[in-house]
Design a protein around this motif. Structure first.
Motif, mmCIF file in Angstrom:
data_model
loop_
_atom_site.group_PDB
_atom_site.id
_atom_site.type_symbol
_atom_site.label_atom_id
_atom_site.label_comp_id
_atom_site.label_asym_id
_atom_site.label_seq_id
_atom_site.Cartn_x
_atom_site.Cartn_y
_atom_site.Cartn_z
ATOM 1 N N VAL A 63 73.658 1.972 54.412
ATOM 2 C CA VAL A 63 73.744 2.931 55.509
ATOM 3 C C VAL A 63 73.619 2.226 56.855
ATOM 4 N N GLU A 64 72.605 1.392 57.030
ATOM 5 C CA GLU A 64 72.384 0.666 58.283
ATOM 6 C C GLU A 64 72.364 -0.827 57.967
ATOM 7 N N LEU A 65 73.488 -1.484 58.160
ATOM 8 C CA LEU A 65 73.631 -2.881 57.765
ATOM 9 C C LEU A 65 72.690 -3.803 58.542
ATOM 10 N N ALA A 66 72.625 -3.678 59.855
ATOM 11 C CA ALA A 66 71.790 -4.569 60.662
ATOM 12 C C ALA A 66 70.311 -4.406 60.316
ATOM 13 N N THR A 67 69.875 -3.184 60.130
ATOM 14 C CA THR A 67 68.483 -2.929 59.768
ATOM 15 C C THR A 67 68.178 -3.523 58.394
ATOM 16 N N THR A 68 69.096 -3.357 57.471
ATOM 17 C CA THR A 68 68.916 -3.897 56.127
ATOM 18 C C THR A 68 68.780 -5.411 56.164
ATOM 19 N N ILE A 69 69.658 -6.077 56.887
ATOM 20 C CA ILE A 69 69.596 -7.537 56.977
ATOM 21 C C ILE A 69 68.298 -7.970 57.651
ATOM 22 N N GLY A 70 67.895 -7.274 58.698
ATOM 23 C CA GLY A 70 66.638 -7.595 59.372
ATOM 24 C C GLY A 70 65.436 -7.460 58.454
ATOM 25 N N TYR A 71 65.415 -6.402 57.663
ATOM 26 C CA TYR A 71 64.306 -6.213 56.731
ATOM 27 C C TYR A 71 64.322 -7.278 55.634
ATOM 28 N N LEU A 72 65.506 -7.620 55.137
ATOM 29 C CA LEU A 72 65.601 -8.644 54.092
ATOM 30 C C LEU A 72 65.097 -9.989 54.589
ATOM 31 N N VAL A 73 65.414 -10.324 55.810
ATOM 32 C CA VAL A 73 64.923 -11.582 56.393
ATOM 33 C C VAL A 73 63.430 -11.472 56.693
ATOM 34 N N GLY A 74 63.011 -10.332 57.215
ATOM 35 C CA GLY A 74 61.608 -10.137 57.575
ATOM 36 C C GLY A 74 60.665 -10.262 56.397
ATOM 37 N N ILE A 75 61.026 -9.649 55.266
ATOM 38 C CA ILE A 75 60.120 -9.727 54.112
ATOM 39 C C ILE A 75 60.062 -11.133 53.529
ATOM 40 N N LEU A 76 61.102 -11.927 53.781
ATOM 41 C CA LEU A 76 61.067 -13.316 53.321
ATOM 42 C C LEU A 76 60.125 -14.163 54.169
ATOM 43 N N VAL A 77 59.923 -13.785 55.419
ATOM 44 C CA VAL A 77 59.132 -14.593 56.347
ATOM 45 C C VAL A 77 57.659 -14.191 56.351
ATOM 46 N N LEU A 78 57.369 -12.920 56.170
ATOM 47 C CA LEU A 78 55.995 -12.422 56.318
ATOM 48 C C LEU A 78 54.980 -13.097 55.403
ATOM 49 N N LEU A 79 55.250 -13.114 54.123
ATOM 50 C CA LEU A 79 54.259 -13.642 53.181
ATOM 51 C C LEU A 79 53.996 -15.140 53.344
ATOM 52 N N PRO A 80 55.022 -15.974 53.530
ATOM 53 C CA PRO A 80 54.710 -17.399 53.731
ATOM 54 C C PRO A 80 53.866 -17.657 54.976
ATOM 55 N N VAL A 81 54.149 -16.948 56.055
ATOM 56 C CA VAL A 81 53.350 -17.117 57.275
ATOM 57 C C VAL A 81 51.903 -16.697 57.010
ATOM 58 N N ALA A 82 51.712 -15.552 56.380
ATOM 59 C CA ALA A 82 50.362 -15.082 56.069
ATOM 60 C C ALA A 82 49.669 -16.030 55.091
ATOM 61 N N TRP A 83 50.414 -16.547 54.129
ATOM 62 C CA TRP A 83 49.841 -17.459 53.134
ATOM 63 C C TRP A 83 49.334 -18.728 53.802
ATOM 64 N N PHE A 84 50.158 -19.323 54.664
ATOM 65 C CA PHE A 84 49.738 -20.550 55.343
ATOM 66 C C PHE A 84 48.551 -20.291 56.268
ATOM 67 N N TRP A 85 48.560 -19.161 56.939
ATOM 68 C CA TRP A 85 47.441 -18.808 57.810
ATOM 69 C C TRP A 85 46.163 -18.636 56.984
ATOM 70 N N ALA A 86 46.265 -17.890 55.896
ATOM 71 C CA ALA A 86 45.091 -17.638 55.053
ATOM 72 C C ALA A 86 44.593 -18.926 54.404
ATOM 73 N N ASN A 87 45.477 -19.822 54.086
ATOM 74 C CA ASN A 87 45.080 -21.083 53.454
ATOM 75 C C ASN A 87 44.472 -22.041 54.475
ATOM 76 N N ALA A 88 44.962 -21.998 55.707
ATOM 77 C CA ALA A 88 44.462 -22.906 56.736
ATOM 78 C C ALA A 88 43.115 -22.454 57.284
ATOM 79 N N GLU A 89 42.924 -21.165 57.418
ATOM 80 C CA GLU A 89 41.689 -20.615 57.992
ATOM 81 C C GLU A 89 40.985 -19.794 56.921
ATOM 82 N N ARG A 90 40.164 -20.435 56.146
ATOM 83 C CA ARG A 90 39.532 -19.808 54.988
ATOM 84 C C ARG A 90 38.290 -19.018 55.394
ATOM 85 N N THR A 91 38.498 -17.843 55.976
ATOM 86 C CA THR A 91 37.404 -16.940 56.315
ATOM 87 C C THR A 91 37.675 -15.603 55.641
ATOM 88 N N ARG A 92 36.753 -14.680 55.823
ATOM 89 C CA ARG A 92 36.968 -13.354 55.223
ATOM 90 C C ARG A 92 38.170 -12.660 55.836
#
Length: 119
Positions: A63-92
């Motif tokens: 239905v919305e091609l640009a939104t779909t592509i943006g979400y597909l790219v976004g979900i690929l980026v979110l977890l690795p960034v959070a993972w590296f942040w969580a691994n680098a700064e080991r706090t609660r």
């Protein structure tokens, strides 16, 4: 995109979100198992995104091609960034970072499933 796979990704992301919040409430940093789970979730997200990009390259238009592509790219980026942040700064608060990223992945995946179904 395969709807059951999308729902599975969202469910796995919600488990990751709850796990992240639980570690924050217990005042503990994410453990190795939690970080491995987040990495596994990223692999499932990667499979989902590859399938979706192959379908898009094959001519399918959601239905919305640009939104779909943006979400597909976004979900690929979110977890690795959070993972590296969580691994680098080991706090609660690292658990909160993983929880927020997982919640965003779940929400974006639900939205992708809605966008993918023709109106």
């Amino acid at each position: 995109m395969i709807a059951p796979l999308g729902y599975a990704v969202a469910a796995l992301a919600l488990v990751s979100m709850c796990w992240g919040l639980l570690t924050a409430v217990l005042d503990k940093p994410p453990g190795k198992a939690q970080l491995l789970y987040a990495a596994g979730l990223e692999l499932v997200v990667l499979v989902q995104s590859v399938i979706a990009f192959v379908r898009l390259a094959g001519g399918f238009r959601p239905v919305e091609l640009a939104t779909t592509i943006g979400y597909l790219v976004g979900i690929l980026v979110l977890l690795p960034v959070a993972w590296f942040w969580a691994n680098a700064e080991r706090t609660r608060f690292s658990g909160v970072v993983l929880a927020v990223a997982a919640a965003a992945v779940a929400a974006m995946t639900f939205r992708l499933v809605v966008l993918w179904v023709p109106a």
